[in-house]
Design an enzyme around this catalytic site. Structure first.
Site, mmCIF file in Angstrom:
data_model
loop_
_atom_site.group_PDB
_atom_site.id
_atom_site.type_symbol
_atom_site.label_atom_id
_atom_site.label_comp_id
_atom_site.label_asym_id
_atom_site.label_seq_id
_atom_site.Cartn_x
_atom_site.Cartn_y
_atom_site.Cartn_z
ATOM 1 N N LYS A 204 -120.631 -85.938 2.963
ATOM 2 C CA LYS A 204 -121.677 -85.135 2.348
ATOM 3 C C LYS A 204 -122.400 -85.949 1.269
ATOM 4 O O LYS A 204 -123.612 -86.012 1.240
ATOM 5 C CB LYS A 204 -121.047 -83.875 1.743
ATOM 6 C CG LYS A 204 -122.014 -82.898 1.153
ATOM 7 C CD LYS A 204 -121.278 -81.646 0.672
ATOM 8 C CE LYS A 204 -122.203 -80.799 -0.183
ATOM 9 N NZ LYS A 204 -121.498 -79.665 -0.798
ATOM 10 N N GLU A 210 -113.537 -94.340 -0.030
ATOM 11 C CA GLU A 210 -112.782 -94.673 1.194
ATOM 12 C C GLU A 210 -113.739 -94.727 2.394
ATOM 13 O O GLU A 210 -113.681 -95.621 3.234
ATOM 14 C CB GLU A 210 -111.723 -93.603 1.461
ATOM 15 C CG GLU A 210 -110.662 -93.445 0.381
ATOM 16 C CD GLU A 210 -111.043 -92.404 -0.670
ATOM 17 O OE1 GLU A 210 -112.249 -92.169 -0.895
ATOM 18 O OE2 GLU A 210 -110.120 -91.836 -1.269
ATOM 19 N N GLY A 265 -117.612 -79.053 0.931
ATOM 20 C CA GLY A 265 -116.983 -79.992 1.864
ATOM 21 C C GLY A 265 -115.823 -79.374 2.617
ATOM 22 O O GLY A 265 -115.731 -79.462 3.839
ATOM 23 N N ARG A 266 -114.941 -78.650 1.903
ATOM 24 C CA ARG A 266 -113.750 -78.101 2.563
ATOM 25 C C ARG A 266 -114.086 -76.860 3.387
ATOM 26 O O ARG A 266 -113.206 -76.275 4.010
ATOM 27 C CB ARG A 266 -112.669 -77.803 1.527
ATOM 28 C CG ARG A 266 -113.136 -76.962 0.378
ATOM 29 C CD ARG A 266 -112.124 -76.956 -0.753
ATOM 30 N NE ARG A 266 -112.661 -76.322 -1.952
ATOM 31 C CZ ARG A 266 -113.370 -76.959 -2.883
ATOM 32 N NH1 ARG A 266 -113.597 -78.272 -2.743
ATOM 33 N NH2 ARG A 266 -113.865 -76.333 -3.940
ATOM 34 N N GLU A 351 -107.708 -77.279 -3.457
ATOM 35 C CA GLU A 351 -108.925 -77.848 -4.063
ATOM 36 C C GLU A 351 -109.882 -76.724 -4.472
ATOM 37 O O GLU A 351 -110.647 -76.864 -5.418
ATOM 38 C CB GLU A 351 -109.615 -78.809 -3.100
ATOM 39 C CG GLU A 351 -110.725 -79.614 -3.762
ATOM 40 C CD GLU A 351 -111.212 -80.796 -2.932
ATOM 41 O OE1 GLU A 351 -112.093 -80.598 -2.073
ATOM 42 O OE2 GLU A 351 -110.693 -81.908 -3.137
ATOM 43 N N HIS A 382 -84.940 -77.946 10.134
ATOM 44 C CA HIS A 382 -84.024 -79.083 9.963
ATOM 45 C C HIS A 382 -84.502 -79.966 8.822
ATOM 46 O O HIS A 382 -84.131 -81.130 8.729
ATOM 47 C CB HIS A 382 -83.966 -79.877 11.276
ATOM 48 C CG HIS A 382 -83.601 -79.031 12.448
ATOM 49 N ND1 HIS A 382 -82.307 -78.805 12.841
ATOM 50 C CD2 HIS A 382 -84.374 -78.284 13.287
ATOM 51 C CE1 HIS A 382 -82.292 -77.994 13.889
ATOM 52 N NE2 HIS A 382 -83.538 -77.665 14.174
ATOM 53 N N LYS A 493 -111.271 -90.779 -9.558
ATOM 54 C CA LYS A 493 -112.170 -91.702 -8.846
ATOM 55 C C LYS A 493 -112.749 -92.727 -9.818
ATOM 56 O O LYS A 493 -112.783 -93.935 -9.539
ATOM 57 C CB LYS A 493 -113.327 -90.924 -8.199
ATOM 58 C CG LYS A 493 -112.949 -90.037 -7.027
ATOM 59 C CD LYS A 493 -114.185 -89.303 -6.512
ATOM 60 C CE LYS A 493 -113.853 -88.363 -5.366
ATOM 61 N NZ LYS A 493 -115.034 -87.573 -4.923
#
Ligand code: F6P
Length: 532
Positions: A204, A210, A265-266, A351, A382, A493
């Protein structure tokens, strides 16, 4: 004032919470003959049984009064109407508009909706051109593989849905590159051919570290075998709200699909960010995915509180965390196809609601988002169910149980379902037999909700993600916080940028002693490696 209202509600429920913590959960079933019937609800593609939660029917009815007290339904309508409910960025949160088919009645939404429809058409033509072999790579060859370069909301949704659908089609192979990690790049690219590979740069902001690092690595990878590196344009599609940055990277405007600042974004898998789903499974599948979410939107907008599943999940979360004091909750899908659902939910819920400042700028006087975590069943039995059954903490569980998985091995299907139901039953009953040795006793009365998903169709998956989006929004309204910004990630960041500069210049000053010392240790190590 709004904080005070929420705080008062929590205080008024304190006594009932204390009583609930002292009563065996199973007692409620003895007292309330219709408990299962009254504490179950059907929503599109999902049947939820929340009767194994630690509260009486009477208390649940009290919780159902909260939305009225806090004008939650009005806040929901304001969100759908495009009010600037993302107050710190002065923006709407209109992810629901992305999946709306008919033209909105509100004039203020008509233009935005037209942009959504236009983008769907662009996605449709890209998907058709590539699957028909009309759209070639920069090498003039057929595109067989697509790599989505993105992170967070620009990655998690598409990865979850494509993995959940898995339906083998003759369409493209879709891959995902997320972290800035040479080993991940090698793992993803090692079997791909540059001449047949298309990269989606999904970002966006088009400034996420990254994603940009990976985009440049992708360009290098293509350049190594392309005679004219400047012609690489055709091997990239940008999906962004920052087209100038995408142009600067070398993606021409006709190869850019838009995002908008009124979609978080999410919450963006319904936008062009979901292009990998269309490329991998077809546009019809993507439309069905949108349709399932739309059906859940309608359920959310039009159902009364005590039969409104998103609101009920939010009220139960409010009860478990603000009244009973649970610090986290586990989401456990009993189906391998939903293995990425916990990670998707972590971003969506933590977030969105991992905030400590309320809308009026004050410190929240109550807890907000719990820790969302989880894993796939039965493997989780488990791993961490020992703690959930016998640990010192009460950890509510959402069991996600798809009924039809496309798997026809009855023995395996019975095993999967039996184990899911057994966990929720054992969490509730414990084992209090008189002669049980202490180390083998289970307290029981540990709450859970079981959500039966009709199947793993695109519509059911759309409804599931929409359900948890609306749960998240409703909790934000209950806690009077902004669920749509994420200022908390900015400092990390910025610190990373400063530390990168220090590592490159071997100048470790300007940091605390620990960080400086760790920076030095790292650089000295790589210098030593280089000398060897
Ligand atoms: O984690 C911060 C965040 O901005 C998320 O909200 C977002 O999904 C992710 O980074 C990626 O952002 P972008 O799509 O702008 O690269």
């Amino acid at each position: 004032m709004e904080n005070q209202k929420t705080q008062t509600i929590i205080s008024e429920l304190k006594e009932e919470a204390k009583q609930s913590l002292e009563r065996p959960l199973v007692e409620y079933f003895k007292e309330e003959s219709k408990r299962v019937e009254t504490m179950s609800v059907s929503a599109p593609y999902i049947f939820a049984d929340f009767s194994k939660n630690l509260l009486s029917w009477k208390t649940f009815q009290k919780l159902c009064q909260i939305p009225l007290t806090l004008q939650i339904e009005e806040k929901i309508k304001n969100m759908f109407s495009g009010d600037n409910i993302n107050t710190t960025e002065v923006r709407p949160a209109l992810h629901t508009l992305l999946r709306k088919i008919e033209t909105p009645s509100s004039p203020s939404l008509v233009n935005k909706h037209a942009l959504c429809m236009k983008t769907l058409q662009q996605m449709e033509s890209i998907t058709r051109e590539i699957s028909e072999g009309k759209r070639k790579s920069a090498f003039g060859e057929r595109i067989t593989d697509v790599v989505n370069i993105g992170i967070g909301g620009s990655h998690l949704g598409s990865k979850l849905i494509l993995d959940a659908l898995r339906k083998k089609t003759s369409l493209l192979n879709i891959h995902f590159l997320e972290n800035a990690d040479q080993n991940e790049i090698a793992r993803v690219l090692h079997a791909l051919e540059p001449r047949n590979t298309l990269f989606l740069i999904a970002s966006k902001a088009f400034s996420t570290g990254e994603t940009l690092l990976n985009a440049h690595e992708a360009k290098k990878w293509l350049s190594q075998s392309h005679p004219c590196p400047e012609d690489l344009n055709k091997s990239f599609i940008g999906i962004t709200n920052n087209s100038s940055a995408a142009n600067a990277f070398g993606i021409s405007t006709e190869n850019i699909l838009p995002l908008w600042d009124w979609v978080g974004g999410r919450f963006s898998v319904w936008s062009a960010i979901g292009l990998p789903i269309a490329l991998g499974q077809g546009m019809t599948t993507f439309y069905d995915f949108l349709a399932g979410a739309r059906e859940m939107d309608d359920h959310f907008l039009n159902s009364a509180v005590n039969s409104n599943l998103p609101i009920i999940l939010a009220l139960l979360s409010f009860w478990n965390h603000n009244c009973l004091g649970a610090e986290s909750y586990a989401v456990v899908p009993y189906c391998d196809n939903l293995r990425f659902f916990p990670s998707y939910l972590q971003q969506l819920e933590m977030e969105s609601n991992g905030k400590s400042i309320t809308l009026d700028g004050n410190e929240a006087p109550y807890n907000t988002a719990p820790i969302t975590w989880g894993g796939v069943g039965t493997a989780s039995q488990h791993a961490f169910f020992q703690l959930i059954h016998q640990g010192t903490r009460m950890i509510p569980v959402d069991f996600i149980l798809p009924l039809q998985t496309g798997n026809f091995n009855q023995e395996l299907e019975h095993y999967r379902v039996a184990n899911c139901l057994a966990q929720s039953e054992t969490l509730m009953l414990g084992n209090r037999e008189k002669n049980t040795k202490p180390e083998k006793s289970l307290a029981g009365s540990r709450p859970s909700t079981t959500l039966m998903l009709e199947n793993l169709s695109p519509r059911a998956l759309g409804a599931l993600l929409s359900l948890y989006e609306h749960k998240t929004e409703t909790l934000g309204f209950l806690w009077n916080i902004n669920s749509f910004d994420q200022w908390g990630v900015e400092n990390g960041k910025n610190a990373a940028t400063r530390i990168m500069q220090g590592l490159n210049s071997k100048n470790y000053s300007g940091h605390d002693q620990s960080t400086s010392s760790l920076m030095r240790k790292y650089v000295e190590r790589i210098v030593k490696d280089e000398k060897e």
